[in-house]
Design an enzyme around this catalytic site. Sequence first.
Site, short mmCIF file in Angstrom:
data_model
loop_
_atom_site.label_atom_id
_atom_site.label_comp_id
_atom_site.label_asym_id
_atom_site.label_seq_id
_atom_site.Cartn_x
_atom_site.Cartn_y
_atom_site.Cartn_z
N ASN A 153 0.85 -1.05 -0.04
CA ASN A 153 -0.15 0.23 0.11
C ASN A 153 1.04 1.33 0.05
O ASN A 153 2.13 1.04 -0.05
CB ASN A 153 -1.04 -0.09 1.30
N ASP A 206 -3.65 -6.50 4.88
CA ASP A 206 -4.78 -7.18 5.61
C ASP A 206 -4.53 -8.88 5.23
O ASP A 206 -5.04 -9.85 6.28
CB ASP A 206 -6.12 -6.85 5.40
N PRO A 222 -1.62 -12.04 10.27
CA PRO A 222 -1.97 -11.83 12.01
C PRO A 222 -2.07 -10.38 12.13
O PRO A 222 -1.46 -9.40 11.55
CB PRO A 222 -0.39 -12.32 12.42
N ILE A 269 -0.81 -7.68 14.17
CA ILE A 269 0.21 -7.57 15.12
C ILE A 269 -0.23 -6.77 16.54
O ILE A 269 0.32 -7.21 17.42
CB ILE A 269 1.44 -6.71 14.39
N PHE A 280 -3.63 2.84 15.62
CA PHE A 280 -4.03 4.18 14.43
C PHE A 280 -5.16 3.52 13.66
O PHE A 280 -5.13 2.37 13.31
CB PHE A 280 -2.96 4.44 13.52
N LYS A 309 -12.45 -0.24 17.00
CA LYS A 309 -10.99 -0.81 17.22
C LYS A 309 -10.50 -0.82 18.44
O LYS A 309 -9.61 -1.59 19.08
CB LYS A 309 -9.88 -0.03 15.98
N LYS A 337 -9.70 -4.56 19.92
CA LYS A 337 -8.10 -4.91 19.85
C LYS A 337 -7.72 -4.60 21.40
O LYS A 337 -6.19 -4.73 21.53
CB LYS A 337 -7.31 -3.91 18.78
O1 C5P Z 1 -7.51 -3.08 11.72
P1 C5P Z 1 -6.98 -2.09 11.11
O2 C5P Z 1 -5.89 -2.45 10.06
O3 C5P Z 1 -7.61 -0.65 10.49
O4 C5P Z 1 -6.22 -1.51 12.38
C1 C5P Z 1 -5.14 -0.37 12.34
C2 C5P Z 1 -4.41 -0.79 13.60
O5 C5P Z 1 -3.94 -1.86 13.81
C3 C5P Z 1 -3.15 0.10 13.36
O6 C5P Z 1 -2.53 0.72 14.48
C4 C5P Z 1 -2.16 -0.89 12.71
O7 C5P Z 1 -0.85 -0.74 12.76
C5 C5P Z 1 -2.20 -2.17 13.39
N1 C5P Z 1 -2.39 -3.46 12.56
C6 C5P Z 1 -1.48 -4.36 13.08
N2 C5P Z 1 -1.64 -5.65 12.18
C7 C5P Z 1 -2.51 -5.89 11.33
C8 C5P Z 1 -3.44 -4.85 11.15
C9 C5P Z 1 -3.33 -3.51 11.75
O8 C5P Z 1 -0.53 -4.41 13.90
N3 C5P Z 1 -2.46 -6.86 10.78
#
Ligand code: C5P
Length: 405
Positions: free
Chosen positions: A212, A281, A307, A309, A325, A339, A343
Amino acid sequence: MSLANKNILLGVSGGIAAYKTPDLVRKLTALGANVRVVLTGSATEFVSPLSLQAVSGNPVHQHLLDPSAEAAMGHIELAKWADALLIAPATANIMAKLAHGLADDLLTTLYLATEANVFIAPAMNQQMWKATATQVNLGILTQHGTLFIGPASGEQACGDVGSGRMVEPVDIATTLSQALSSSSEQILAGKHILITAGPTREPLDPVRYISNHSSGKMGFAIADMAIKAGAKVTLIAGPVALPTPEGCKRIDVSTADEMLAACEQASSDSDIFIATAAVADYKAVQVAENKIKKIGDELTLTFVKNPDILATIAMRTDRPFCVGFAAESQDVESYARGKLKNKKLDMIAANDITAPGLGFNSENNALHVIWEDGDKHLPATTKSELAKALLVLIANQYTNTHSVQ
Ligand code: C5P
């Protein structure tokens, strides 16, 4: 928050939002600032010099060629007096003049004559803000090192709705005090901060990948400011073309799996985890061993979820203070709150990626920072200034949650 003993030169140009400047002067002086006001000719149509003189406690400066004003405090002296030049409201016209170095009145002359940091809080009709000429001037002024506060979005005096409102005086004063507060205030001294930044790159075959447009600028700016605030920083970076902030430990990774492994290792002794990375994703179920050939009119690939993270780290019992974020294009606040909860985060910084000139791959951004029992809007400014303001919120919230345990 303090502006104690800071000399703020407030330049007011001729927009309807000028009526808010007496309140702005009050907010600045309440934080301890010394304020002197410069009015352009058209600003006097919207706000009275006498009101500004009364609230600032200083004579208001209006003309470049006024012998009595020059005798009291000449324009060069005024330019040297300022710790910051704040132009609020800044019209499209004043932005154009400043961008091109015109100096045909006191305010534009001061802009050229001062070495102080310049802050601009634009205020104009949303279409005028979006206009190509204004956006080009915004780019030029940003290159000059000028810092933008806003504009905010919402309903405008003319009835339009959109981006172009002046940020509220209280928020301008807060942003200014954060920007001028010395980063030698070691608000994160002794803390280990883990930061992810940039995109991840998920291979499809030996030569292709999906990724991206994340530039990594926000995460790198946070790393830089966290070091200046006294933290030890580990920065896990996806593929980006950015120099390593001085003093931070950088680990370069490519895929989400690699980023997770690096984070799991580094997070065991981290106090705070800030996930700014735009993690892909999905990844290909299987990476082709050889280059995928161009056969047939359609190509179907199967992807599997990467996964999460941040959620993985936040799930641990010995988790650090976790900040996420949320870059959203609609229903920004409700998705961000979702979120925060799902999360299990301590804080989330949401931004609207559809706002012109902000977010992905740009120099500026604005954030709505949300935590369990509070939130704060950080108005549009450079990613460095925003990083500084965000770290103040994180440090406060981290201290609050850790002092009650
Ligand atoms: O679910 P989304 O991608 O919108 O969530 C955004 C947040 O989750 C950001 O802080 C991003 O760095 C973190 N994230 C992550 N691992 C992923 C997807 C998102 O750490 N696979």
